[in-house]
Each structure stands twice: as C-alpha cells, then as structure tokens.
Design a protein around this motif. Structure first.
Motif, PDB file in Angstrom:
ATOM      1  N   ILE A   4       0.952  -1.116  -0.126  1.00  0.00           N
ATOM      2  CA  ILE A   4       0.076  -0.169   0.088  1.00  0.00           C
ATOM      3  C   ILE A   4       0.915   1.355   0.194  1.00  0.00           C
ATOM      4  N   VAL A   5       0.721   2.011  -1.047  1.00  0.00           N
ATOM      5  CA  VAL A   5       1.441   3.413  -1.313  1.00  0.00           C
ATOM      6  C   VAL A   5       0.947   4.338  -0.259  1.00  0.00           C
ATOM      7  N   VAL A   6       1.646   5.073   0.241  1.00  0.00           N
ATOM      8  CA  VAL A   6       0.856   6.432   1.177  1.00  0.00           C
ATOM      9  C   VAL A   6       1.843   7.362   0.706  1.00  0.00           C
ATOM     10  N   ASP A   7       0.813   8.411   0.223  1.00  0.00           N
ATOM     11  CA  ASP A   7       1.339   9.778  -0.053  1.00  0.00           C
ATOM     12  C   ASP A   7       1.519  10.444   1.336  1.00  0.00           C
ATOM     13  N   ALA A  30      -0.376  -7.399   9.581  1.00  0.00           N
ATOM     14  CA  ALA A  30       0.544  -8.064   9.469  1.00  0.00           C
ATOM     15  C   ALA A  30       1.002  -8.739   8.208  1.00  0.00           C
ATOM     16  N   ASP A  31       0.242  -8.590   7.304  1.00  0.00           N
ATOM     17  CA  ASP A  31       0.324  -8.837   5.710  1.00  0.00           C
ATOM     18  C   ASP A  31       0.615  -7.796   4.883  1.00  0.00           C
ATOM     19  N   SER A  32       0.871  -6.462   5.285  1.00  0.00           N
ATOM     20  CA  SER A  32       1.116  -5.448   4.377  1.00  0.00           C
ATOM     21  C   SER A  32       2.407  -4.659   4.324  1.00  0.00           C
ATOM     22  N   GLU A  33       2.809  -4.202   3.264  1.00  0.00           N
ATOM     23  CA  GLU A  33       4.222  -3.238   3.190  1.00  0.00           C
ATOM     24  C   GLU A  33       3.597  -2.067   2.818  1.00  0.00           C
ATOM     25  N   LEU A  34       4.223  -0.894   3.866  1.00  0.00           N
ATOM     26  CA  LEU A  34       3.632   0.565   3.448  1.00  0.00           C
ATOM     27  C   LEU A  34       4.740   1.116   2.594  1.00  0.00           C
ATOM     28  N   ILE A  35       4.607   1.726   1.594  1.00  0.00           N
ATOM     29  CA  ILE A  35       5.699   2.516   0.927  1.00  0.00           C
ATOM     30  C   ILE A  35       5.009   4.097   0.901  1.00  0.00           C
ATOM     31  N   LEU A  36       5.951   4.578   1.761  1.00  0.00           N
ATOM     32  CA  LEU A  36       5.949   6.067   2.248  1.00  0.00           C
ATOM     33  C   LEU A  36       6.518   7.015   1.232  1.00  0.00           C
ATOM     34  N   VAL A  37       5.739   7.609   0.227  1.00  0.00           N
ATOM     35  CA  VAL A  37       6.518   8.498  -0.716  1.00  0.00           C
ATOM     36  C   VAL A  37       6.478  10.004  -0.277  1.00  0.00           C
ATOM     37  N   GLY A  38       7.677  10.328  -0.333  1.00  0.00           N
ATOM     38  CA  GLY A  38       7.913  11.864   0.041  1.00  0.00           C
ATOM     39  C   GLY A  38       9.432  12.186   0.509  1.00  0.00           C
ATOM     40  N   ASP A  39       9.565  13.072   1.136  1.00  0.00           N
ATOM     41  CA  ASP A  39      10.877  13.597   1.480  1.00  0.00           C
ATOM     42  C   ASP A  39      11.650  12.608   2.479  1.00  0.00           C
ATOM     43  N   SER A  40      12.485  11.800   1.996  1.00  0.00           N
ATOM     44  CA  SER A  40      13.163  10.652   2.890  1.00  0.00           C
ATOM     45  C   SER A  40      13.474  11.310   4.348  1.00  0.00           C
TER      46      SER A  40
END
Lengths: 350, 345
Positions: A4-7, A30-40
């Motif tokens: 799941i990508v999160v802005d 438990a079954d998700s990977e969160l992709i955080l998009v933004g300033d690292s």
C-alpha cells in the motif's frame, strides 16, 4: 504481501500525522508493506519517533509536494515528481497495489486518472464518502451509508450514475458486508419522473437493466435517516451535500460548546448527556471512517480527509487493506460486466 | 572454569531470542507450562546464534530473567534449535519468594548487572563483547551501564547511587560492589543490539549513543555484525535464507530492514555495497546450495539495490555520541517507577 503506497506529504498535518498513522498501520496489518512516498529525511525523522515495524515500511524519496491550495492540473504539470504523482505511478507500474492520500483532492483524482485505467463500463470515476445514519447495516452492523459521487465528476450522465450505483453497491457488499445494499438516486422528489434528465434516465436503467436492490429516488432528508445504503448523485450535488452535512455536524458541536459556557443549567444538562454525546460524537467522527474511496479505476485509491490525524490515516490504510483482501476492484468489474450482459440481452430481446 | 574466548556474545532469552509474553499472570502461567517444542524463537535468531558459534573462540553466554525452574525446558529448546552455549544463567526467583523479597521478582538492574559482572570474571583475558537484549524491560540501561563499568566510566560511588535508585537489597548491593572492584577494566563492549519486540520508537534509544542499535529483526542484527566484522557475507546470506522460510517474511521484509538501517544511519551505503559484492561471490560458489525453493540471489540483490535507490540521497545520520554521558540514576529510577506503576512492585 499487500503493498500500500501512502502519499506521506499530502494533507494539512503531513508528513508527521501521515507517517505516524502509517506506522500505526504497520503494527495492525501483518500482511502489508507500506510504501511512504515523500521527503526521505522528513519521513525518517518522524518514523524514528513513532512505534512502527521498520521491516514493513519502505521509503520512496521524492522532493516535491502539491499543497492543498494549489490548482491540481497546473501543479501536476509543474511538479511531475510530486509525492501524489509518484504514488500513483508506483501503482500504475505494478510496484504497489493501492494508494492512500490525504492530499489535495483534485490533484489526487487527476493523478490517478492520468495514470490508471478505468474499469470496463466506467466512463468517469466517482469519489465516495461515508456518512453515519440512524440505521445499522450489514454483517458489520455498519452505521454508515455511502454517498457517491462527492466531487470527482461534476456533471454525470445517466450512464455514469448507473456505473456509480453498481460500484457503490459492490463497495457496500465488500466493505460493510451488506449482502443486498439498498441503492437510491438522490433527487428532489421520490417519484420516478422527478429530477434532471440524467437522474430520470438513470432511474429507468437501474430498474430495467441491473440486478441491484434499487429502491428508487430519495430526498436529502432521507440521507441521515439511512433510508438507502448507497446514495447516488453527480459530483456537483454530492459535494454540496457532504459539505453541508459536515457543516451541520460542526455547528451542532459548536452550539453544544456555547451552551456549555453560557449557563450552569445547560452545562449540568450537557454533563448528564455526556455519555450519549460522546457516543454520537464517535459515530459522527470522520476519523473513524477510513477515508473516501475513489471508485472506477482498475486500482484502488482511498482519499483520506485533508485534516487527517494519525488515527484517521491508519483507518484509511486498514480500509485499503480490507478492500484489497476482498478484491474490491474485481468485484466492481464483475458487477459492471453483469450489467453490460443484461443490457445486451435486453437489446437482443426487447 | 576460566575461558580464553576471543569474543563474548551475551544473550537475553525472553523477547530477545524467544517470543514470550509475560505481561499478565496468565501469560506467565502459560509460559511456565510450555514445552520446549511449544516455545518459538524469533526468525533468524537461532541461525544467527549458530553462525556466531561457528567461530571456535566465540563464547555464547545466556543471561535470562526466567526462573531457574525453567532451565530444563529452555535448555531443551536451545538444543532443539541446535544452539550450543558456554554459560546459562537464570534467576533464582524461588529463593526470592521464600525470603519474601517480592521486589526482586521483577527487578532488572539488581539481578542482571551482577550476573553480567560475575560472568565477566569467568573469562581470562578482557575479550570484546556484543550484547543482545530487548525493549521490553531495562536491557538498554543495564547493558550500557555494564559497558561503562568495564570501560571504567562509572565510579564506585556512582554505582552505589545507581543501585540505590534501582531499590537493590543490601546483599545485592554488596555483591555487585564486590564484583565491581574485582572486574578488569577495558572498553570491551563494542555493540549492544536491542530487539524491538514492542516496536518502541528508535529515537528513544538515541540517548545511549552509537554503540546501541535498536533492531526490528535478526537480519538487521546480522547486517550490523557484518559491518562490525563478526560475520561473513556468506553467514549473513544463510541467516537471511533461514528467515525467508518463515511465512511472514519475504524479500521485501529483508530489503526494507536494510533500508531502515541505512535511513537511520546505522549502516553505511559502502558497507551495504561491500556486502552485496561479497554475497554475490558467495552465492556463485554455492553458498545457498540445497535451498532451491528460495528466491534467487539476483532477485534478492535487485530488491536490495532498488530499496537503496528509492531512498534517494541519504540525509546525514543523527549525530550520536560514541560515549554518551548517561545519567544512570535518573534512568534507573524512571525504569523502577515505570515498572512499579505497571506491576505494583
């Protein structure tokens, strides 16, 4: 594993509240990977201060942000590397399965529309909002009814309204586990002939060519009563309605606050009612909703409220996860295909 | 018998090696009646311990707060996992109960610090040490204090005040002070790894300086130990491959773990590329032979490279002290108050 990508940069409280909410979601799912998009750097700094599972978080750096007050088309054109655009890109490229954003609504819808494909049978996407009503529905005892469209498609044709009804019904079946959601068109009268042409046209189509539990037209006052589980209207009407409902809710709370300050007797009365008021507040609290789904694309986007705090964002991620697990897009596509088949069958045998 | 170990690895058990719940009386009871087969280690923990044991001069010491009555079942669990150890210290809680010392049942510093110091007296030289604990209790404080005692950064007077703050019983204080006087000084603790069982915010541990690294899993521990020169790339690969056998762990989980360490400035990109280079060479020589069901090395390497690229230009890591000047009295007192409010000790 769901991706799941999160802005992370979208929303009034971004990135802190968004990253914190996403962090909370990593502990619940438990079954998700969160992709955080933004300033690292900003994301990393916030992540270090909140509880989360570092092995379920991926950071995708991007330097630009589209702010809430920017014009969507212009902003997307001038900032192709904005977090919301990159988030939609990741989904389009198959590097993520769904997207959550609390950012600029217009930019979010446009970013998805330019990168994702519409489901067969859908001409325009719809943004759906949930609203609490008197009634409970489905296996989950859900107090919410679904209102769509609330702003993605300003002018909707009869065909668009039918597609919205089909998608809304599928959403209610999957998310609220409501086997036969009651679907209605929002109009200025309950009679079949009431309303503008798209509404009357949609009424006819819904009755004749869908297997939905279509209950006809409803009026504005029927929305909070919960007469229908899925309320269908154009984006223009829906946006006015949802903002008015939000305004009424906020005004009631302000009145209560005023009463609390004004007179001792009122304060005592409010204190006596506090349990009930709290319950009412928790039901009408948008933070619990988990965001508004953008329906009609081959991918899923959940638009969280611009003012989302961590809890609201975490709930939006949880709803996204549930929708992915239940293959919401697949369910909508199947319902739309069924509608097409019925229409073709009717055309062949009038 | 005194040991000539060249490096000592000290491990806690519950919540560090074993998935254990002991927050409630029910959890404690359940844990007490579990068989060795029921007990579960964290993914990669046993592979890491076995890898560390491959070097003969490495000494494995287990110091746990579990009661001595559990020795048989815990030793059986370690045997099942193929773990050999040199020392196994457990807490004699039955004696504490019989003597009416209920405060000691859950106490951390007054039990663990003397246990660590006493174990240190069993080695002949002054070998370097790596310590493994968790975020559930006071491991970060106890291990840092132990490290600073060895490095001669804590005076006897300070230690006495710290033990007072920890509400140590008189005999515990005397015993700890006598060990403190006997111990040979050397800045021996190079690394403290804290397993984030409770997923505590990593910033909470920044006060303990660079020496202490909070980890989400044992792949991260393996990466840190590789950077410290204590594991080879091939050993890291084996730990990763054992972790991938767990249904909850995928390549993405490992790649994210690598990215997390880079983001926190706990692993340098140079070390990550060196590992990739050596791991590729190890894979080509058949390091993963017999594990054909696992993803190919190319697939793993691509996921890792992709995560590094996604981070963009790395921001400067947080400035962490090499030797932070810790106020142990306040830390220990706060830990005691927290435990008291939680358990009513």
């Amino acid at each position: 594993m769901q991706r799941i990508v999160v802005d992370a940069m979208g929303g009034d409280e971004a990135p802190e509240a968004i990253v914190e909410g996403a962090g909370e979601a990593t502990l619940a799912l438990a079954d998700s990977e969160l992709i955080l998009v933004g300033d690292s750097a900003q994301i990393g700094s916030t992540l270090s201060r909140v509880r989360h599972d570092g092995s379920r978080v991926r950071v995708h750096h991007t330097p630009s942000v589209i702010y809430m007050d920017e014009k969507p088309a212009e902003a997307l054109a001038s900032k192709p590397d904005a977090s919301v655009a990159v988030a939609a890109d990741l989904v389009a490229r198959g590097e993520a399965d769904a997207m959550v954003t609390a950012g600029n609504t217009g930019a979010s819808v446009l970013a998805c529309a330019r990168r994702w494909e519409l489901l067969p049978g859908v001409r325009r996407a719809a943004l759906a909002a949930v609203y609490p009503t008197e009634l409970r529905r489905g296996e989950n005892n859900d107090p919410f009814s679904l209102l769509l469209d609330v702003g993605a498609t300003i002018d909707a044709s009869a065909e668009d309204l039918v597609a919205f009804a089909i998608m809304g019904s599928a959403y209610a079946q999957v998310i609220s586990q409501n086997a036969r959601p009651r679907v209605a068109l929002l109009s200025n009268g309950t009679e079949a002939g009431k309303g503008p042409e798209p509404v009357t046209g949609a009424h006819k189509l819904l009755l004749e060519a869908t297997g939905l539990n279509f209950i006809g037209n409803i009026e504005g006052l029927d929305i909070p009563r919960g007469v229908a589980d899925v309320v269908v209207c154009s984006g223009y009407v829906g946006n006015v309605v949802i903002k008015m409902l939000e305004g009424v809710s906020e005004t009631v709370l302000s009145l209560a606050r005023y009463a609390h300050k004004e007179r001792l007797m009122w304060r005592v009365a409010l204190a006596m009612l506090s349990g009930g008021i709290q319950r009412l507040k928790s039901i009408t609290d948008w933070k619990q909703y988990g965001g508004a789904p953008l329906l009609g694309f081959n991918n899923l986007c959940i638009k969280a409220h611009g003012r989302s705090q961590p809890q609201a964002l975490a709930n939006a991620v949880k709803v996204t996860s549930k929708a992915l697990r239940s293959d919401l897009c697949g369910a909508m596509a199947a319902s739309l295909a069924e509608f097409q088949e019925r229409r073709e069958a009717r055309a062949a045998n009038p | 018998m005194a040991s000539r170990a060249q490096h000592v690895f000290r491990w806690d058990l519950d919540k560090t090696y074993l998935r254990t719940e002991f927050d409630t009386a029910r959890d404690l009871l359940k844990s007490a009646f579990e068989t060795a087969r029921d007990k579960k280690a964290y993914p990669g923990a046993s592979a890491l311990l076995r890898a560390l044991r491959q070097t003969e001069e490495h000494r494995i010491c287990i110091i746990s707060g579990s009661p001595t009555q559990m020795r048989r079942v815990l030793a059986a669990k370690l045997a099942l996992d193929g773990i050999e150890f040199d020392e196994f210290v457990l807490k004699n809680n039955l004696r504490n109960i019989l003597r009416g010392r209920f405060r000691a049942l859950r106490s951390q510093v007054p039990y663990k610090l003397p246990a660590l110091l006493e174990s240190r007296t069993h080695v002949l030289h002054t070998p370097p040490e790596t310590l493994f604990g968790d975020d559930a209790e006071a491991d970060a404080i106890v291990y840092s204090l132990y490290a600073d005692i060895l490095a001669d950064r804590v005076t006897g007077e300070e230690l006495s005040r710290i033990l007072d703050a920890a509400r140590a019983y008189d005999d515990e204080l005397e015993w700890t002070m006598s060990l403190f006087r006997r111990i040979r000084r050397r800045d021996a603790v190079g690394r403290i790894l804290i397993h984030l069982d409770r997923r505590s915010p990593t910033a909470r541990f920044e006060v303990f300086g660079r020496r202490l690294v909070p980890i989400y899993n044992y792949f991260q521990a393996a990466l840190i130990l590789y950077a410290d020169g204590l594991l080879t790339a091939r050993q890291v690969l084996f730990i990763a491959s054992e972790m991938l056998e767990d249904p909850d762990i995928e390549i993405a989980t490992l790649a994210n773990s690598l990215q997390d360490l880079l983001r926190r400035g706990r692993l340098s990109p140079e070390v990550a590329s060196q590992l990739a280079h050596e791991a590729r060479a190890a894979a080509q020589t058949g390091a993963l032979a017999g594990r054909s069901h696992l993803p190919s090395f190319e697939e793993v390497a691509w996921a890792f490279t992709f995560r590094v690229r996604q981070l963009g230009t790395l921001p400067p890591p947080p400035a962490l002290d090499e030797h932070p000047d810790l106020d142990y009295v306040s830390l220990v007192d706060a830990e005691y108050q927290r435990r008291r409010s939680k358990y009513g000790d």
